[in-house]
Design a protein around this motif. Structure first.
Motif, PDB file in Angstrom:
ATOM      1  N   ARG A 119      33.939  60.604  -5.579  1.00 15.92           N
ATOM      2  CA  ARG A 119      34.831  60.824  -6.717  1.00 15.92           C
ATOM      3  C   ARG A 119      36.038  59.899  -6.669  1.00 15.92           C
ATOM      4  N   ARG A 120      36.481  59.555  -5.483  1.00 14.00           N
ATOM      5  CA  ARG A 120      37.612  58.624  -5.353  1.00 14.00           C
ATOM      6  C   ARG A 120      37.252  57.240  -5.872  1.00 14.00           C
ATOM      7  N   ARG A 121      35.988  56.897  -5.836  1.00 15.87           N
ATOM      8  CA  ARG A 121      35.526  55.604  -6.338  1.00 15.87           C
ATOM      9  C   ARG A 121      35.825  55.460  -7.816  1.00 15.87           C
ATOM     10  N   SER A 122      35.691  56.545  -8.578  1.00 13.70           N
ATOM     11  CA  SER A 122      35.945  56.469 -10.017  1.00 13.70           C
ATOM     12  C   SER A 122      37.407  56.189 -10.313  1.00 13.70           C
ATOM     13  N   VAL A 123      38.308  56.654  -9.468  1.00 14.65           N
ATOM     14  CA  VAL A 123      39.731  56.379  -9.656  1.00 14.65           C
ATOM     15  C   VAL A 123      39.990  54.876  -9.539  1.00 14.65           C
ATOM     16  N   VAL A 124      39.375  54.245  -8.564  1.00 12.45           N
ATOM     17  CA  VAL A 124      39.527  52.799  -8.384  1.00 12.45           C
ATOM     18  C   VAL A 124      38.935  52.050  -9.573  1.00 12.45           C
ATOM     19  N   GLU A 125      37.765  52.461 -10.036  1.00 11.72           N
ATOM     20  CA  GLU A 125      37.145  51.809 -11.194  1.00 11.72           C
ATOM     21  C   GLU A 125      38.008  51.943 -12.442  1.00 11.72           C
ATOM     22  N   GLN A 126      38.613  53.104 -12.650  1.00 13.83           N
ATOM     23  CA  GLN A 126      39.477  53.299 -13.808  1.00 13.83           C
ATOM     24  C   GLN A 126      40.726  52.433 -13.705  1.00 13.83           C
ATOM     25  N   LEU A 127      41.266  52.273 -12.509  1.00 15.80           N
ATOM     26  CA  LEU A 127      42.430  51.419 -12.311  1.00 15.80           C
ATOM     27  C   LEU A 127      42.089  49.966 -12.632  1.00 15.80           C
ATOM     28  N   ILE A 128      40.958  49.501 -12.163  1.00 14.95           N
ATOM     29  CA  ILE A 128      40.545  48.123 -12.444  1.00 14.95           C
ATOM     30  C   ILE A 128      40.297  47.936 -13.937  1.00 14.95           C
ATOM     31  N   GLY A 129      39.690  48.932 -14.584  1.00 18.26           N
ATOM     32  CA  GLY A 129      39.483  48.857 -16.029  1.00 18.26           C
ATOM     33  C   GLY A 129      40.795  48.812 -16.792  1.00 18.26           C
ATOM     34  N   CYS A 130      41.767  49.585 -16.328  1.00 18.01           N
ATOM     35  CA  CYS A 130      43.099  49.587 -16.941  1.00 18.01           C
ATOM     36  C   CYS A 130      43.750  48.213 -16.821  1.00 18.01           C
TER      37      CYS A 130
ATOM     38  N   ALA B 265      43.689  40.026 -16.293  1.00 18.39           N
ATOM     39  CA  ALA B 265      42.239  39.865 -16.166  1.00 18.39           C
ATOM     40  C   ALA B 265      41.833  38.397 -16.003  1.00 18.39           C
ATOM     41  N   THR B 266      42.528  37.486 -16.673  1.00 16.36           N
ATOM     42  CA  THR B 266      42.161  36.068 -16.614  1.00 16.36           C
ATOM     43  C   THR B 266      42.983  35.280 -15.604  1.00 16.36           C
ATOM     44  N   ARG B 267      43.857  35.966 -14.872  1.00 14.08           N
ATOM     45  CA  ARG B 267      44.737  35.312 -13.889  1.00 14.08           C
ATOM     46  C   ARG B 267      45.471  34.156 -14.532  1.00 14.08           C
ATOM     47  N   TYR B 268      46.206  34.475 -15.576  1.00 17.03           N
ATOM     48  CA  TYR B 268      46.948  33.499 -16.351  1.00 17.03           C
ATOM     49  C   TYR B 268      47.999  32.760 -15.526  1.00 17.03           C
ATOM     50  N   GLU B 269      48.526  33.408 -14.509  1.00 20.32           N
ATOM     51  CA  GLU B 269      49.610  32.827 -13.715  1.00 20.32           C
ATOM     52  C   GLU B 269      49.088  31.683 -12.858  1.00 20.32           C
ATOM     53  N   LYS B 270      49.842  30.603 -12.818  1.00 19.18           N
ATOM     54  CA  LYS B 270      49.434  29.460 -12.001  1.00 19.18           C
ATOM     55  C   LYS B 270      49.792  29.652 -10.536  1.00 19.18           C
ATOM     56  N   LEU B 271      50.883  30.366 -10.282  1.00 16.51           N
ATOM     57  CA  LEU B 271      51.311  30.585  -8.908  1.00 16.51           C
ATOM     58  C   LEU B 271      50.776  31.922  -8.396  1.00 16.51           C
ATOM     59  N   ALA B 272      50.203  31.895  -7.214  1.00 19.95           N
ATOM     60  CA  ALA B 272      49.647  33.117  -6.634  1.00 19.95           C
ATOM     61  C   ALA B 272      50.734  34.151  -6.352  1.00 19.95           C
ATOM     62  N   SER B 273      51.959  33.697  -6.130  1.00 19.96           N
ATOM     63  CA  SER B 273      53.040  34.640  -5.833  1.00 19.96           C
ATOM     64  C   SER B 273      53.444  35.453  -7.060  1.00 19.96           C
ATOM     65  N   ARG B 274      53.138  34.972  -8.252  1.00 19.53           N
ATOM     66  CA  ARG B 274      53.507  35.696  -9.470  1.00 19.53           C
ATOM     67  C   ARG B 274      52.446  36.694  -9.927  1.00 19.53           C
ATOM     68  N   TYR B 275      51.221  36.519  -9.478  1.00 14.54           N
ATOM     69  CA  TYR B 275      50.145  37.410  -9.918  1.00 14.54           C
ATOM     70  C   TYR B 275      50.395  38.872  -9.554  1.00 14.54           C
ATOM     71  N   PRO B 276      50.815  39.191  -8.324  1.00 15.73           N
ATOM     72  CA  PRO B 276      51.104  40.607  -8.025  1.00 15.73           C
ATOM     73  C   PRO B 276      52.202  41.189  -8.913  1.00 15.73           C
ATOM     74  N   LEU B 277      53.144  40.369  -9.330  1.00 19.07           N
ATOM     75  CA  LEU B 277      54.189  40.850 -10.237  1.00 19.07           C
ATOM     76  C   LEU B 277      53.602  41.220 -11.597  1.00 19.07           C
ATOM     77  N   MET B 278      52.642  40.448 -12.075  1.00 17.45           N
ATOM     78  CA  MET B 278      52.010  40.763 -13.350  1.00 17.45           C
ATOM     79  C   MET B 278      51.197  42.051 -13.246  1.00 17.45           C
ATOM     80  N   VAL B 279      50.567  42.274 -12.101  1.00 16.12           N
ATOM     81  CA  VAL B 279      49.824  43.522 -11.886  1.00 16.12           C
ATOM     82  C   VAL B 279      50.788  44.700 -11.903  1.00 16.12           C
TER      83      VAL B 279
END
Length: 118
Positions: free
Chosen positions: A51-62, A70-84
């Motif tokens: 059941r915990r697996r569905s929580v992770v899938e819903q988070l990724i879908g969100c 979803a498309t990793r628009y950011e050019k710098l890897a350091s900015r991607y976690p901020l967008m998440v």
């Protein structure tokens, strides 16, 4: 660091996958297929972990609803976690903040662009 358990759907239910995971001391959390006898499996299916697996899938879908994440628009890897983090904050605000709630000077349903135009 390797996981203690690995969850998957019925498409990953094969004996060789169970054997491979158990050789690596990883417990498979994969449900049995409908045409298969559950008692012949070497490992018991853990429904609470599955059941915990569905929580992770819903988070990724969100997160995939946000094109920039979803498309990793950011050019710098350091900015991607901020967008998440921003995507999760927007999701939290949309889901849990009461209607008309003022958060940071913006109401729950107003957009930043409409606020700037004023």
């Amino acid at each position: 660091m390797k996981p203690a358990k690995l969850a998957g759907d019925k498409g990953y239910r094969y004996d060789w996958i169970d054997d491979y995971l158990m050789d690596g001391r990883i417990e498979p959390v994969i449900p049995s297929k409908s045409n298969e006898d559950c008692d012949t499996r070497p490992v018991e299916f853990d429904t609470s972990w599955y059941r915990r697996r569905s929580v992770v899938e819903q988070l990724i879908g969100c997160l995939n609803e946000r094109r920039r994440v979803a498309t990793r628009y950011e050019k710098l890897a350091s900015r991607y976690p901020l967008m998440v983090k921003l995507a999760m904050a927007a999701r939290y605000r949309r889901q849990f903040a009461p209607e008309g709630c003022q958060i940071g000077g913006f109401s729950n349903r107003s957009s930043i662009s409409s606020r700037i135009e004023k």
